[in-house]
Design a protein around this motif. Sequence first.
Motif, PDB file in Angstrom:
ATOM      1  N   ASP A 140       9.827  11.549  -4.846  1.00 60.32           N
ATOM      2  CA  ASP A 140       8.564  11.685  -4.120  1.00 60.32           C
ATOM      3  C   ASP A 140       8.758  12.357  -2.761  1.00 60.32           C
ATOM      4  O   ASP A 140       8.269  11.897  -1.737  1.00 60.32           O
ATOM      5  CB  ASP A 140       7.883  10.324  -3.954  1.00 60.32           C
ATOM      6  CG  ASP A 140       7.538   9.694  -5.287  1.00 60.32           C
ATOM      7  OD1 ASP A 140       7.090  10.432  -6.178  1.00 60.32           O
ATOM      8  OD2 ASP A 140       7.732   8.476  -5.432  1.00 60.32           O
TER       9      ASP A 140
ATOM     10  N   THR B 188       0.805  -1.218   0.000  1.00 60.83           N
ATOM     11  CA  THR B 188       0.000   0.000   0.000  1.00 60.83           C
ATOM     12  C   THR B 188       0.839   1.270   0.000  1.00 60.83           C
ATOM     13  O   THR B 188       0.727   2.098  -0.879  1.00 60.83           O
ATOM     14  CB  THR B 188      -0.925   0.029   1.235  1.00 60.83           C
ATOM     15  OG1 THR B 188      -1.692  -1.169   1.246  1.00 60.83           O
ATOM     16  CG2 THR B 188      -1.847   1.217   1.214  1.00 60.83           C
ATOM     17  N   ARG B 189       1.686   1.446   0.996  1.00 62.43           N
ATOM     18  CA  ARG B 189       2.393   2.713   1.178  1.00 62.43           C
ATOM     19  C   ARG B 189       3.735   2.469   1.846  1.00 62.43           C
ATOM     20  O   ARG B 189       3.852   1.655   2.743  1.00 62.43           O
ATOM     21  CB  ARG B 189       1.560   3.653   2.027  1.00 62.43           C
ATOM     22  CG  ARG B 189       2.264   4.832   2.575  1.00 62.43           C
ATOM     23  CD  ARG B 189       2.092   6.156   1.902  1.00 62.43           C
ATOM     24  NE  ARG B 189       0.746   6.397   1.477  1.00 62.43           N
ATOM     25  CZ  ARG B 189       0.478   6.968   0.312  1.00 62.43           C
ATOM     26  NH1 ARG B 189       1.432   7.316  -0.485  1.00 62.43           N
ATOM     27  NH2 ARG B 189      -0.775   7.175  -0.036  1.00 62.43           N
ATOM     28  N   ARG B 190       4.728   3.220   1.389  1.00 61.22           N
ATOM     29  CA  ARG B 190       6.047   3.229   2.019  1.00 61.22           C
ATOM     30  C   ARG B 190       6.433   4.680   2.276  1.00 61.22           C
ATOM     31  O   ARG B 190       6.274   5.539   1.414  1.00 61.22           O
ATOM     32  CB  ARG B 190       7.095   2.585   1.125  1.00 61.22           C
ATOM     33  CG  ARG B 190       8.500   2.607   1.715  1.00 61.22           C
ATOM     34  CD  ARG B 190       9.558   2.086   0.743  1.00 61.22           C
ATOM     35  NE  ARG B 190       9.290   0.734   0.309  1.00 61.22           N
ATOM     36  CZ  ARG B 190       9.769  -0.371   0.900  1.00 61.22           C
ATOM     37  NH1 ARG B 190      10.535  -0.268   1.941  1.00 61.22           N
ATOM     38  NH2 ARG B 190       9.464  -1.550   0.422  1.00 61.22           N
ATOM     39  N   VAL B 191       6.925   4.953   3.459  1.00 56.78           N
ATOM     40  CA  VAL B 191       7.465   6.260   3.805  1.00 56.78           C
ATOM     41  C   VAL B 191       8.875   6.025   4.325  1.00 56.78           C
ATOM     42  O   VAL B 191       9.102   5.165   5.169  1.00 56.78           O
ATOM     43  CB  VAL B 191       6.605   6.984   4.868  1.00 56.78           C
ATOM     44  CG1 VAL B 191       7.256   8.294   5.293  1.00 56.78           C
ATOM     45  CG2 VAL B 191       5.205   7.235   4.332  1.00 56.78           C
TER      46      VAL B 191
ATOM     47  N   THR C  33       7.937   9.613   0.132  1.00 57.80           N
ATOM     48  CA  THR C  33       6.895   8.588   0.042  1.00 57.80           C
ATOM     49  C   THR C  33       7.232   7.535  -1.001  1.00 57.80           C
ATOM     50  O   THR C  33       6.344   6.947  -1.608  1.00 57.80           O
ATOM     51  CB  THR C  33       5.528   9.226  -0.267  1.00 57.80           C
ATOM     52  OG1 THR C  33       5.627   9.967  -1.485  1.00 57.80           O
ATOM     53  CG2 THR C  33       5.077  10.146   0.853  1.00 57.80           C
ATOM     54  N   SER C  34       8.520   7.302  -1.212  1.00 56.65           N
ATOM     55  CA  SER C  34       8.952   6.243  -2.123  1.00 56.65           C
ATOM     56  C   SER C  34      10.043   5.433  -1.439  1.00 56.65           C
ATOM     57  O   SER C  34      10.319   5.620  -0.264  1.00 56.65           O
ATOM     58  CB  SER C  34       9.463   6.838  -3.434  1.00 56.65           C
ATOM     59  OG  SER C  34      10.655   7.545  -3.216  1.00 56.65           O
TER      60      SER C  34
END
Length: 185
Positions: free
Chosen positions: A106, A80-83, A99-100
Amino acid sequence: FPNDPDTGIYRSNTNELSLATAGGQRLTINSNGNVAIGRSIASSRLHIYQNDTTTSTDAGLTIEQDNTGDAVAQFLLTGTRRVVMGIDNSDGDKFKISTSADLSSDLALTIDPGNGNRVGIGITNPGTKLTVYDNVNNTHLVRIQNPNTGVGARAGVQLCAYESSGFLIAHSPNYTGVTEWADRL
């Protein structure tokens, strides 16, 4: 250990493994696989506990990079998401949040300690103490909102100098007070 009886590996509780140095329990792997450092019970997968007055380099958690890579911590919601946050070694050692998978794309936030601790949102090289950047037309870059209504309800920005200060204040058309920018010096 034979020559150091207060240091070693031992069973601290049922299905638990602990490491001790100088007679004190330093690391514990609980029965659920959680790891506790500085205490015997971990409330998460990795729980680091410190109870002292240390504020120097001995405090907290250190992530170190001794080569040309970045010193980073990553937060991942699977699929879903990586920070990623950390020090960008290839860009003046700026602290960044992205955010990549890496700090060079990003970009969400930059703190530039080599340039007066300037802060950039959406930009790598903030030109002022705070720079907010977005390359999309018709968007609000900064919004300051007060959900209250009535007399005295406002959201504003105060501009201060050594001898005087100014205010920029905007109000909603639904408010019966000031309905445009006000300038007070």
